[in-house]
Design an enzyme around this catalytic site. Structure first.
Site, PDB file in Angstrom:
ATOM      1  N   ARG A 104       0.857  -1.195   0.000  1.00  0.00           N
ATOM      2  CA  ARG A 104       0.000   0.000   0.000  1.00  0.00           C
ATOM      3  C   ARG A 104       0.888   1.239   0.000  1.00  0.00           C
ATOM      4  O   ARG A 104       1.690   1.415   0.914  1.00  0.00           O
ATOM      5  CB  ARG A 104      -0.881  -0.043   1.245  1.00  0.00           C
ATOM      6  CG  ARG A 104      -1.982   0.984   1.248  1.00  0.00           C
ATOM      7  CD  ARG A 104      -3.006   0.515   2.258  1.00  0.00           C
ATOM      8  NE  ARG A 104      -3.887   1.580   2.658  1.00  0.00           N
ATOM      9  CZ  ARG A 104      -4.903   1.394   3.485  1.00  0.00           C
ATOM     10  NH1 ARG A 104      -5.146   0.210   3.985  1.00  0.00           N
ATOM     11  NH2 ARG A 104      -5.674   2.389   3.819  1.00  0.00           N
ATOM     12  N   ARG A 110      -7.629   1.656   0.683  1.00  0.00           N
ATOM     13  CA  ARG A 110      -7.732   0.190   0.721  1.00  0.00           C
ATOM     14  C   ARG A 110      -8.418  -0.342  -0.542  1.00  0.00           C
ATOM     15  O   ARG A 110      -8.081  -1.391  -1.058  1.00  0.00           O
ATOM     16  CB  ARG A 110      -8.500  -0.230   1.989  1.00  0.00           C
ATOM     17  CG  ARG A 110      -8.423  -1.724   2.264  1.00  0.00           C
ATOM     18  CD  ARG A 110      -9.000  -2.082   3.610  1.00  0.00           C
ATOM     19  NE  ARG A 110      -9.191  -3.524   3.698  1.00  0.00           N
ATOM     20  CZ  ARG A 110      -8.260  -4.372   4.081  1.00  0.00           C
ATOM     21  NH1 ARG A 110      -7.067  -3.942   4.419  1.00  0.00           N
ATOM     22  NH2 ARG A 110      -8.513  -5.671   4.138  1.00  0.00           N
ATOM     23  N   ASN A 117      -4.246  -5.309  -6.423  1.00  0.00           N
ATOM     24  CA  ASN A 117      -3.766  -6.644  -6.067  1.00  0.00           C
ATOM     25  C   ASN A 117      -4.746  -7.709  -6.526  1.00  0.00           C
ATOM     26  O   ASN A 117      -4.353  -8.815  -6.899  1.00  0.00           O
ATOM     27  CB  ASN A 117      -3.477  -6.740  -4.569  1.00  0.00           C
ATOM     28  CG  ASN A 117      -2.108  -6.141  -4.252  1.00  0.00           C
ATOM     29  OD1 ASN A 117      -1.239  -6.107  -5.100  1.00  0.00           O
ATOM     30  ND2 ASN A 117      -1.932  -5.668  -3.040  1.00  0.00           N
ATOM     31  N   VAL A 141      -0.650 -14.885   1.194  1.00  0.00           N
ATOM     32  CA  VAL A 141      -0.066 -14.001   2.214  1.00  0.00           C
ATOM     33  C   VAL A 141      -0.258 -12.535   1.809  1.00  0.00           C
ATOM     34  O   VAL A 141      -0.541 -11.675   2.627  1.00  0.00           O
ATOM     35  CB  VAL A 141       1.443 -14.325   2.397  1.00  0.00           C
ATOM     36  CG1 VAL A 141       2.091 -13.377   3.393  1.00  0.00           C
ATOM     37  CG2 VAL A 141       1.622 -15.773   2.844  1.00  0.00           C
ATOM     38  N   ASN A 143      -1.565  -9.042   0.789  1.00  0.00           N
ATOM     39  CA  ASN A 143      -2.810  -8.392   1.225  1.00  0.00           C
ATOM     40  C   ASN A 143      -3.563  -7.717   0.089  1.00  0.00           C
ATOM     41  O   ASN A 143      -2.951  -7.286  -0.870  1.00  0.00           O
ATOM     42  CB  ASN A 143      -2.469  -7.350   2.302  1.00  0.00           C
ATOM     43  CG  ASN A 143      -2.278  -8.021   3.638  1.00  0.00           C
ATOM     44  OD1 ASN A 143      -3.018  -8.938   3.974  1.00  0.00           O
ATOM     45  ND2 ASN A 143      -1.285  -7.573   4.390  1.00  0.00           N
ATOM     46  N   ASP A 171      -1.455 -13.590  13.080  1.00  0.00           N
ATOM     47  CA  ASP A 171      -2.335 -13.012  14.104  1.00  0.00           C
ATOM     48  C   ASP A 171      -2.557 -14.025  15.232  1.00  0.00           C
ATOM     49  O   ASP A 171      -2.582 -13.668  16.414  1.00  0.00           O
ATOM     50  CB  ASP A 171      -3.665 -12.613  13.456  1.00  0.00           C
ATOM     51  CG  ASP A 171      -3.429 -11.846  12.167  1.00  0.00           C
ATOM     52  OD1 ASP A 171      -2.768 -10.805  12.223  1.00  0.00           O
ATOM     53  OD2 ASP A 171      -3.853 -12.327  11.099  1.00  0.00           O
ATOM     54  N   ARG A 174       0.520 -14.131  17.305  1.00  0.00           N
ATOM     55  CA  ARG A 174       0.587 -12.909  18.122  1.00  0.00           C
ATOM     56  C   ARG A 174      -0.346 -13.037  19.334  1.00  0.00           C
ATOM     57  O   ARG A 174       0.009 -12.628  20.446  1.00  0.00           O
ATOM     58  CB  ARG A 174       0.150 -11.703  17.287  1.00  0.00           C
ATOM     59  CG  ARG A 174       1.202 -11.274  16.273  1.00  0.00           C
ATOM     60  CD  ARG A 174       0.625 -10.288  15.259  1.00  0.00           C
ATOM     61  NE  ARG A 174       1.656  -9.737  14.401  1.00  0.00           N
ATOM     62  CZ  ARG A 174       1.432  -9.099  13.266  1.00  0.00           C
ATOM     63  NH1 ARG A 174       0.185  -8.935  12.832  1.00  0.00           N
ATOM     64  NH2 ARG A 174       2.431  -8.615  12.558  1.00  0.00           N
ATOM     65  N   HIS A 199      -8.086 -10.926   7.689  1.00  0.00           N
ATOM     66  CA  HIS A 199      -6.751 -10.477   8.128  1.00  0.00           C
ATOM     67  C   HIS A 199      -6.702  -8.960   7.919  1.00  0.00           C
ATOM     68  O   HIS A 199      -6.210  -8.456   6.912  1.00  0.00           O
ATOM     69  CB  HIS A 199      -5.651 -11.170   7.329  1.00  0.00           C
ATOM     70  CG  HIS A 199      -4.306 -10.556   7.606  1.00  0.00           C
ATOM     71  ND1 HIS A 199      -3.669 -10.671   8.816  1.00  0.00           N
ATOM     72  CD2 HIS A 199      -3.502  -9.778   6.850  1.00  0.00           C
ATOM     73  CE1 HIS A 199      -2.532  -9.995   8.780  1.00  0.00           C
ATOM     74  NE2 HIS A 199      -2.414  -9.443   7.602  1.00  0.00           N
TER      75      HIS A 199
HETATM   76  P1  NAD Z   1       7.632  -6.517  -0.374  1.00  0.00           P
HETATM   77  O1  NAD Z   1       7.133  -5.260  -1.007  1.00  0.00           O
HETATM   78  O2  NAD Z   1       8.960  -6.525   0.285  1.00  0.00           O
HETATM   79  O3  NAD Z   1       7.636  -7.685  -1.467  1.00  0.00           O
HETATM   80  C1  NAD Z   1       6.561  -7.880  -2.325  1.00  0.00           C
HETATM   81  C2  NAD Z   1       7.074  -8.540  -3.579  1.00  0.00           C
HETATM   82  O4  NAD Z   1       5.956  -8.731  -4.452  1.00  0.00           O
HETATM   83  C3  NAD Z   1       8.104  -7.677  -4.321  1.00  0.00           C
HETATM   84  O5  NAD Z   1       9.246  -8.452  -4.587  1.00  0.00           O
HETATM   85  C4  NAD Z   1       7.374  -7.256  -5.583  1.00  0.00           C
HETATM   86  O6  NAD Z   1       8.233  -7.136  -6.714  1.00  0.00           O
HETATM   87  C5  NAD Z   1       6.362  -8.376  -5.760  1.00  0.00           C
HETATM   88  N1  NAD Z   1       5.228  -7.918  -6.574  1.00  0.00           N
HETATM   89  C6  NAD Z   1       4.666  -6.704  -6.626  1.00  0.00           C
HETATM   90  N2  NAD Z   1       3.714  -6.653  -7.567  1.00  0.00           N
HETATM   91  C7  NAD Z   1       3.678  -7.871  -8.127  1.00  0.00           C
HETATM   92  C8  NAD Z   1       2.919  -8.427  -9.183  1.00  0.00           C
HETATM   93  N3  NAD Z   1       2.050  -7.699  -9.894  1.00  0.00           N
HETATM   94  N4  NAD Z   1       3.122  -9.721  -9.490  1.00  0.00           N
HETATM   95  C9  NAD Z   1       4.035 -10.446  -8.813  1.00  0.00           C
HETATM   96  N5  NAD Z   1       4.814  -9.955  -7.823  1.00  0.00           N
HETATM   97  C10 NAD Z   1       4.628  -8.687  -7.491  1.00  0.00           C
HETATM   98  O7  NAD Z   1       6.484  -6.970   0.629  1.00  0.00           O
HETATM   99  P2  NAD Z   1       6.558  -8.025   1.817  1.00  0.00           P
HETATM  100  O8  NAD Z   1       6.907  -7.293   3.062  1.00  0.00           O
HETATM  101  O9  NAD Z   1       7.342  -9.212   1.415  1.00  0.00           O
HETATM  102  O10 NAD Z   1       4.999  -8.396   1.949  1.00  0.00           O
HETATM  103  C11 NAD Z   1       4.346  -9.085   0.905  1.00  0.00           C
HETATM  104  C12 NAD Z   1       2.838  -9.057   1.123  1.00  0.00           C
HETATM  105  O11 NAD Z   1       2.508  -9.768   2.305  1.00  0.00           O
HETATM  106  C13 NAD Z   1       2.252  -7.658   1.286  1.00  0.00           C
HETATM  107  O12 NAD Z   1       1.014  -7.619   0.608  1.00  0.00           O
HETATM  108  C14 NAD Z   1       2.015  -7.568   2.779  1.00  0.00           C
HETATM  109  O13 NAD Z   1       0.977  -6.643   3.083  1.00  0.00           O
HETATM  110  C15 NAD Z   1       1.587  -8.987   3.070  1.00  0.00           C
HETATM  111  N6  NAD Z   1       1.663  -9.418   4.470  1.00  0.00           N
HETATM  112  C16 NAD Z   1       0.698 -10.264   4.900  1.00  0.00           C
HETATM  113  C17 NAD Z   1       0.711 -10.726   6.199  1.00  0.00           C
HETATM  114  C18 NAD Z   1      -0.353 -11.668   6.706  1.00  0.00           C
HETATM  115  O14 NAD Z   1      -0.352 -11.945   7.909  1.00  0.00           O
HETATM  116  N7  NAD Z   1      -1.265 -12.188   5.885  1.00  0.00           N
HETATM  117  C19 NAD Z   1       1.746 -10.322   7.061  1.00  0.00           C
HETATM  118  C20 NAD Z   1       2.737  -9.474   6.583  1.00  0.00           C
HETATM  119  C21 NAD Z   1       2.683  -9.021   5.270  1.00  0.00           C
END
Ligand code: NAD
Length: 342
Positions: A104, A110, A117, A141, A143, A171, A174, A199
């Site tokens: 984001r 949102r 996404n 995973v 979001n 979660d 946690r 989530h």
């Molecule tokens: P990050 O930005 O470090 O990595 C995301 C990766 O996705 C990058 O390498 C990027 O190039 C790739 N990406 C972006 N657009 C894309 C597309 N169109 N197709 C394919 N790949 C693409 O982020 P992160 O910290 O690794 O987090 C990844 C995701 O996980 C985020 O959406 C974050 O919000 C989510 N997340 C979820 C939870 C959960 O509990 N469900 C917890 C933490 C993070």
């Protein structure tokens, strides 16, 4: 572009298991890939092949990650395939970790995140359907995880619905940890906790059935603590980590993804875990309508089948919390209706 790196020759007789990870050069993957390669998911005797995807512009960074995987000389890592071609990443996979998604950005609503996404997950679903094994287990995973999962699942009609899930295990972990800290006991003493719903900040971390060392409740878990400390702390933990680290949770998210898949594979021996799964599997249980990806308390048997913990007593507090998270998921679904396959 396809870079293929053969890791050191392997002598074990078990055929390797193929694991896809998207978003391979991102933060979460920087922990996840190394834990997977070290055997944290499938144990010390199961060789694996990692099939890693990221966008074309991230391939240089991804090459660095592959070099580091190579430099670890992991005995279980049979092969690494790094690519920007989604069909390649999902070919014949047994497990898919869907991490890749746009973060984001500043000023982004949102709704914008949902739309952008959501579009990614249409193609993900189609490619999983075409190229993955029909037995593939999927964890979403990226979001907004629940709704992204719903979109992908709707585009993968040949893979059973129950093989699609979204991650609420971070979660859940946690919640366990906050309760253990409060009760001043090891985290392994706390059980029967769960996360309901989305989530997001409407999730409901539920400690109504908590046990500490096998006994119901704890003197320190007062209603005041639960409502004013425990629930908001778990709901807002992601934001608190961003405020502290200036980056979102990564190592704990990778750890939770592995916990989720490991328990889904080997079972929970009666213990409760939280996973967001298709609500139609449970036909209105706890008032959740069909057609959502909803987090429930589940147990998982030794064959890797999950089961809803049924007939838990509820009250008006619980019902209201469930209503809030159901409403949010329905609103999200409405916003991406055009991305769902009819
Ligand atoms: P990050 O930005 O470090 O990595 C995301 C990766 O996705 C990058 O390498 C990027 O190039 C790739 N990406 C972006 N657009 C894309 C597309 N169109 N197709 C394919 N790949 C693409 O982020 P992160 O910290 O690794 O987090 C990844 C995701 O996980 C985020 O959406 C974050 O919000 C989510 N997340 C979820 C939870 C959960 O509990 N469900 C917890 C933490 C993070």
């Amino acid at each position: 572009m396809l870079a293929k790196v053969l890791c050191r020759s392997f002598t074990a007789h078990k055929p390797p298991v193929r694991i896809a990870v998207t978003g391979g050069s991102g933060q979460i993957s920087y922990s996840l890939l190394f834990r997977l390669a070290s055997g944290a998911l499938l144990g010390p005797h199961q060789p694996i092949i990692l099939q890693i995807h990221d966008l074309p512009m991230m391939q240089q960074a991804l090459r660095g990650v592959v070099m580091e995987l190579h430099d670890c000389a992991f005995p279980l890592l049979h092969d690494v395939i790094a690519t920007d071609v989604q069909s390649t990443v999902f070919t014949d996979v047994d497990y898919a970790f869907l991490v890749g998604s746009k973060p984001r950005g500043p000023g982004m609503e949102r709704g914008d995140l949902l739309k952008q996404n959501g579009e990614i997950f249409v193609k993900v679903g189609e490619d999983l359907n075409k190229y993955a094994k029909k037995t593939c287990r999927v964890i979403t995973v990226g979001n907004p995880a629940n709704t992204n999962c719903l979109i992908a699942q709707s585009h993968a009609p040949d893979i059973p619905k129950q093989n699609f899930s979204a991650m609420t295990r971070l979660d859940h972990n946690r919640a366990l940890s906050q309760l253990a800290l409060k009760a001043e006991v090891p985290v392994t003493s706390v059980s029967h906790v769960c996360i309901w719903g989305n989530h997001s900040s409407t999730m409901f971390p539920d400690a109504s059935h908590v046990k500490v060392s096998g006994n119901a409740g704890h003197a320190k878990f007062t209603q005041e603590f639960i409502e004013n400390e425990f629930i908001p702390t778990v709901q807002q933990r992601g934001a608190a980590i961003i405020a502290a680290r200036k980056l979102s949770s990564a190592a704990s998210a990778a750890n939770a993804a592995i916990d989720h898949m490991r328990d889904w594979t080997f079972g929970t021996h009666g213990g409760w875990v939280s996973m967001a799964v298709p609500s139609e599997l449970y036909h209105g249980a706890y008032g959740v309508p069909d057609g959502l990806i909803f987090s429930y308390p589940l147990t998982i048997d030794g064959s890797g089948h999950y089961h809803l913990v049924r007939d838990l007593p509820t009250n008006s507090f619980v019902t209201e919390k469930l209503r809030l998270t159901i409403d949010e998921l329905q609103k999200e679904k409405q916003e991406v209706q055009h991305l769902l396959k009819k």
